[in-house]
Design a protein around this motif. Structure first.
Motif, PDB file in Angstrom:
ATOM      1  N   GLU A   1       0.824  -1.207   0.000  1.00  0.00           N
ATOM      2  CA  GLU A   1       0.000   0.000   0.000  1.00  0.00           C
ATOM      3  C   GLU A   1       0.858   1.257   0.000  1.00  0.00           C
ATOM      4  OE1 GLU A   1      -3.867   1.834   2.364  1.00  0.00           O
ATOM      5  OE2 GLU A   1      -2.649   0.269   3.314  1.00  0.00           O
ATOM      6  N   ASN A   2       0.547   2.170  -0.914  1.00  0.00           N
ATOM      7  CA  ASN A   2       1.208   3.476  -1.036  1.00  0.00           C
ATOM      8  C   ASN A   2       2.694   3.374  -1.405  1.00  0.00           C
ATOM      9  OD1 ASN A   2      -1.164   4.870  -0.413  1.00  0.00           O
ATOM     10  ND2 ASN A   2      -0.763   4.764   1.789  1.00  0.00           N
ATOM     11  N   ALA A   3       3.079   2.301  -2.084  1.00  0.00           N
ATOM     12  CA  ALA A   3       4.485   2.119  -2.465  1.00  0.00           C
ATOM     13  C   ALA A   3       4.993   3.257  -3.341  1.00  0.00           C
ATOM     14  CB  ALA A   3       4.666   0.784  -3.182  1.00  0.00           C
ATOM     15  N   GLY A   4       4.132   3.790  -4.222  1.00  0.00           N
ATOM     16  CA  GLY A   4       4.582   4.841  -5.133  1.00  0.00           C
ATOM     17  C   GLY A   4       4.004   6.202  -4.847  1.00  0.00           C
ATOM     18  N   ILE A   5       3.399   6.358  -3.672  1.00  0.00           N
ATOM     19  CA  ILE A   5       2.656   7.584  -3.374  1.00  0.00           C
ATOM     20  C   ILE A   5       3.540   8.823  -3.384  1.00  0.00           C
ATOM     21  CG2 ILE A   5       2.870   7.560  -0.848  1.00  0.00           C
ATOM     22  CD1 ILE A   5      -0.418   8.103  -2.804  1.00  0.00           C
ATOM     23  N   ASN A   6       4.790   8.692  -2.926  1.00  0.00           N
ATOM     24  CA  ASN A   6       5.684   9.858  -2.873  1.00  0.00           C
ATOM     25  C   ASN A   6       6.235  10.253  -4.241  1.00  0.00           C
ATOM     26  OD1 ASN A   6       5.421  10.168  -0.077  1.00  0.00           O
ATOM     27  ND2 ASN A   6       7.074   8.724   0.330  1.00  0.00           N
ATOM     28  N   LEU A   7       5.949   9.426  -5.237  1.00  0.00           N
ATOM     29  CA  LEU A   7       6.356   9.732  -6.608  1.00  0.00           C
ATOM     30  C   LEU A   7       5.176  10.205  -7.447  1.00  0.00           C
ATOM     31  CD1 LEU A   7       8.592   6.583  -7.220  1.00  0.00           C
ATOM     32  CD2 LEU A   7       9.370   8.880  -6.611  1.00  0.00           C
ATOM     33  N   GLY A   8       4.004  10.282  -6.810  1.00  0.00           N
ATOM     34  CA  GLY A   8       2.808  10.726  -7.523  1.00  0.00           C
ATOM     35  C   GLY A   8       2.002   9.590  -8.132  1.00  0.00           C
ATOM     36  N   TYR A   9       2.282   8.342  -7.733  1.00  0.00           N
ATOM     37  CA  TYR A   9       1.554   7.184  -8.259  1.00  0.00           C
ATOM     38  C   TYR A   9       0.674   6.601  -7.152  1.00  0.00           C
ATOM     39  CZ  TYR A   9       4.854   7.500 -12.122  1.00  0.00           C
ATOM     40  OH  TYR A   9       5.608   7.945 -13.185  1.00  0.00           O
ATOM     41  N   SER A  10      -0.606   6.449  -7.430  1.00  0.00           N
ATOM     42  CA  SER A  10      -1.560   5.983  -6.427  1.00  0.00           C
ATOM     43  C   SER A  10      -1.675   4.459  -6.448  1.00  0.00           C
ATOM     44  CB  SER A  10      -2.939   6.594  -6.694  1.00  0.00           C
ATOM     45  OG  SER A  10      -3.467   6.088  -7.919  1.00  0.00           O
ATOM     46  N   ASN A  11      -2.354   3.931  -5.430  1.00  0.00           N
ATOM     47  CA  ASN A  11      -2.647   2.497  -5.411  1.00  0.00           C
ATOM     48  C   ASN A  11      -3.461   2.105  -6.643  1.00  0.00           C
ATOM     49  OD1 ASN A  11      -1.380   2.177  -2.913  1.00  0.00           O
ATOM     50  ND2 ASN A  11      -3.255   2.643  -1.788  1.00  0.00           N
ATOM     51  N   GLU A  12      -4.390   2.985  -7.050  1.00  0.00           N
ATOM     52  CA  GLU A  12      -5.248   2.713  -8.213  1.00  0.00           C
ATOM     53  C   GLU A  12      -4.428   2.579  -9.493  1.00  0.00           C
ATOM     54  OE1 GLU A  12      -5.920   4.960  -5.857  1.00  0.00           O
ATOM     55  OE2 GLU A  12      -7.556   3.795  -4.958  1.00  0.00           O
ATOM     56  N   ASP A  13      -3.324   3.342  -9.582  1.00  0.00           N
ATOM     57  CA  ASP A  13      -2.467   3.246 -10.766  1.00  0.00           C
ATOM     58  C   ASP A  13      -1.907   1.831 -10.906  1.00  0.00           C
ATOM     59  OD1 ASP A  13      -2.780   5.925 -11.520  1.00  0.00           O
ATOM     60  OD2 ASP A  13      -1.169   6.588 -10.177  1.00  0.00           O
ATOM     61  N   TYR A  14      -1.510   1.246  -9.787  1.00  0.00           N
ATOM     62  CA  TYR A  14      -1.008  -0.131  -9.817  1.00  0.00           C
ATOM     63  C   TYR A  14      -2.128  -1.126 -10.096  1.00  0.00           C
ATOM     64  CZ  TYR A  14       3.684   1.129  -8.221  1.00  0.00           C
ATOM     65  OH  TYR A  14       4.962   1.638  -8.145  1.00  0.00           O
TER      66      TYR A  14
ATOM     67  N   ASN B   1      -3.112  -1.548 -13.642  1.00  0.00           N
ATOM     68  CA  ASN B   1      -2.138  -2.250 -14.481  1.00  0.00           C
ATOM     69  C   ASN B   1      -1.950  -3.706 -14.040  1.00  0.00           C
ATOM     70  OD1 ASN B   1      -0.689  -0.328 -16.549  1.00  0.00           O
ATOM     71  ND2 ASN B   1      -1.054   0.893 -14.704  1.00  0.00           N
ATOM     72  N   GLY B   2      -2.936  -4.208 -13.296  1.00  0.00           N
ATOM     73  CA  GLY B   2      -2.973  -5.647 -13.022  1.00  0.00           C
ATOM     74  C   GLY B   2      -2.515  -6.106 -11.662  1.00  0.00           C
ATOM     75  N   ALA B   3      -2.070  -5.201 -10.808  1.00  0.00           N
ATOM     76  CA  ALA B   3      -1.614  -5.596  -9.476  1.00  0.00           C
ATOM     77  C   ALA B   3      -2.757  -5.502  -8.478  1.00  0.00           C
ATOM     78  CB  ALA B   3      -0.464  -4.691  -9.026  1.00  0.00           C
ATOM     79  N   ARG B   4      -2.533  -6.033  -7.295  1.00  0.00           N
ATOM     80  CA  ARG B   4      -3.436  -5.786  -6.186  1.00  0.00           C
ATOM     81  C   ARG B   4      -2.626  -5.221  -5.029  1.00  0.00           C
ATOM     82  NH1 ARG B   4      -3.577 -10.178  -2.446  1.00  0.00           N
ATOM     83  NH2 ARG B   4      -2.481 -12.055  -3.152  1.00  0.00           N
ATOM     84  N   ILE B   5      -3.292  -4.548  -4.135  1.00  0.00           N
ATOM     85  CA  ILE B   5      -2.617  -3.874  -3.035  1.00  0.00           C
ATOM     86  C   ILE B   5      -2.639  -4.756  -1.791  1.00  0.00           C
ATOM     87  CG2 ILE B   5      -2.554  -1.781  -1.619  1.00  0.00           C
ATOM     88  CD1 ILE B   5      -1.966  -1.382  -4.636  1.00  0.00           C
ATOM     89  N   GLY B   6      -1.512  -4.823  -1.092  1.00  0.00           N
ATOM     90  CA  GLY B   6      -1.419  -5.664   0.093  1.00  0.00           C
ATOM     91  C   GLY B   6      -0.692  -4.980   1.231  1.00  0.00           C
ATOM     92  N   THR B   7      -0.701  -5.628   2.389  1.00  0.00           N
ATOM     93  CA  THR B   7      -0.002  -5.121   3.571  1.00  0.00           C
ATOM     94  C   THR B   7       1.471  -5.502   3.518  1.00  0.00           C
ATOM     95  OG1 THR B   7      -0.403  -7.153   4.815  1.00  0.00           O
ATOM     96  CG2 THR B   7      -2.104  -5.420   4.936  1.00  0.00           C
ATOM     97  N   SER B   8       2.259  -4.926   4.424  1.00  0.00           N
ATOM     98  CA  SER B   8       3.681  -5.271   4.515  1.00  0.00           C
ATOM     99  C   SER B   8       3.858  -6.763   4.743  1.00  0.00           C
ATOM    100  CB  SER B   8       4.341  -4.496   5.653  1.00  0.00           C
ATOM    101  OG  SER B   8       4.329  -3.115   5.397  1.00  0.00           O
ATOM    102  N   GLU B   9       3.095  -7.307   5.678  1.00  0.00           N
ATOM    103  CA  GLU B   9       3.223  -8.717   6.035  1.00  0.00           C
ATOM    104  C   GLU B   9       2.912  -9.619   4.839  1.00  0.00           C
ATOM    105  OE1 GLU B   9       1.755  -6.421   7.869  1.00  0.00           O
ATOM    106  OE2 GLU B   9       3.170  -6.389   9.559  1.00  0.00           O
ATOM    107  N   GLU B  10       1.849  -9.287   4.109  1.00  0.00           N
ATOM    108  CA  GLU B  10       1.500 -10.099   2.955  1.00  0.00           C
ATOM    109  C   GLU B  10       2.592 -10.041   1.898  1.00  0.00           C
ATOM    110  OE1 GLU B  10      -2.239 -10.827  -0.136  1.00  0.00           O
ATOM    111  OE2 GLU B  10      -2.157  -8.975   1.045  1.00  0.00           O
ATOM    112  N   CYS B  11       3.138  -8.859   1.681  1.00  0.00           N
ATOM    113  CA  CYS B  11       4.196  -8.694   0.676  1.00  0.00           C
ATOM    114  C   CYS B  11       5.466  -9.452   1.072  1.00  0.00           C
ATOM    115  CB  CYS B  11       4.495  -7.212   0.481  1.00  0.00           C
ATOM    116  SG  CYS B  11       3.190  -6.304  -0.378  1.00  0.00           S
TER     117      CYS B  11
END
Length: 367
Positions: free
Chosen positions: A38-51, A54-64
């Motif tokens: 979650e929010n991996a690219g937020i500081n670069l201007g890329y949202s969770n929705e952007d990922y 493009n085919g990804a899903r959003i997960g927690t640190s533990e899941e990743c």
């Protein structure tokens, strides 16, 4: 069922980069269950929705951290060691040879790991080191120009051509990814550039493609001692600088440099290295210090992170090909020998000679 691959958000303070951007993940997300923290690219201007788009899903640190293969930009931090275990398979820019504690953790936790900077093609090219090297090399010239200003201790000579003015002289030690980028920008700005290297025949071959203001010189003590005192700027850009690297700018040469010379150690290794007189790291917030003899020193080990958007865009688009090969090698047993050269641990066993050499050194060094 698709195997799980994850992209982690970096946790190092001030680190905004991410290994892959949304526009570059489609091939991976089509082949694997791709989880982006979650929010991996937020500081670069890329949202969770952007990922997600493009085919990804959003997960927690533990899941990743529990994915079949983990992708990071930088290696694990001390706070992240708790996630490592015998099932961990991970790729990152590790620079593990300079981190005794990290090597021990990888061994003890029986981790399997690849480091991007060691991936090497048959012809000796390091494809995943190029984007960061280009950034660092060009930034070194820009930093050198800025700190050549008189008020910062520099000579007061600009590193760009001005009609009616003599050219600045810039020495660049090394001609790989970093050195090549520095050479290009330095010559484009109209400077006299002196490139020092150990393979003079290779240098001569490369010189055919270079500007006429580039002078290729064998990196011997005699040549360095004669020419470096004439330089306005010295850029250190050799591949590796460590405890057993032969000093190139020796103490007597360093003391002979003219006051105001800007010396930028881009390699930023560890141990005494090839410029033993520059033994203090600087930072993006505190980039230089001036020695007693007036030398302006800069030794920043994360120069490209100052431009996280540009760096990540360059790295991400270039990395996809090699990350796919890495995943294929480790998860599908479709081995790429080029990628395999970047493997440093296999279930905790050191499998790269550079890491093994340094681990032995650490275990044998005296307290």
């Amino acid at each position: 069922m698709k195997k799980k691959v994850s992209i982690l958000k970096e946790t190092i303070n001030g680190e905004n980069r991410v290994i892959l951007l949304p526009q570059d993940i489609k091939e991976i997300s089509e082949k694997y269950d791709l989880i982006v923290e979650e929010n991996a690219g937020i500081n670069l201007g890329y949202s969770n929705e952007d990922y997600i788009n493009n085919g990804a899903r959003i997960g927690t640190s533990e899941e990743c951290w529990n994915a079949d293969f983990i992708l990071k930009y930088k290696g694990p931090t001390k706070e992240e060691y708790k996630y490592l275990n015998e099932f961990t398979k991970i790729g990152a820019i590790f620079h593990a040879e300079g981190n005794k504690e990290l090597i021990k953790e990888m061994i003890d936790k029986k981790v399997t790991a690849y480091t991007y900077e060691f991936i090497e093609t048959k012809d000796g090219y390091f494809p995943m080191a190029y984007p960061g090297g280009e950034m660092a090399g060009k930034m070194a010239i820009m930093y050198a120009n800025f700190f050549s200003q008189k008020q910062y201790g520099g000579t007061g000579k600009a590193l760009f051509s001005v009609r009616g003015c003599s050219k600045a002289k810039i020495a660049i030690i090394g001609y790989g990814n970093v050195g090549g980028a520095a050479i290009k920008l330095a010559t484009d700005l109209g400077n006299d550039v002196y490139v020092f290297g150990t393979n003079i025949n290779k240098l001569k071959k490369l010189s055919v493609l270079m500007d006429e203001n580039v002078h290729c010189i064998e990196s011997t003590y005699e040549n360095l001692k004669e020419l470096l005192p004439q330089m306005d700027v010295i850029i250190g850009a050799i591949l590796i600088s460590t405890y057993d690297t032969k000093p190139l700018i020796t103490d007597d040469i360093f003391k002979s440099l003219k006051s105001g010379t800007v010396v930028i150690d881009v390699t930023c290794g560890y141990g005494k290295g090839y410029i033993p007189n520059i033994d203090k790291y600087t930072s993006l917030k505190d980039p230089i210090y001036v020695t007693d003899n007036g030398i302006v020193c800069c030794k920043i080990d994360n120069l490209p992170s100052a431009y996280p958007i540009t760096t990540t865009q360059a790295y991400s688009s270039n990395a996809v090909e090699w990350i796919l090969k890495m995943l294929d090698t480790e998860l599908n047993h479709n081995v790429s020998e080029e990628v395999l050269r970047g493997k440093i641990f296999d279930k905790g066993k050191i499998v790269h000679n550079v890491i093994e050499e340094h681990w032995n050194y650490y275990n044998n060094e005296k307290d």
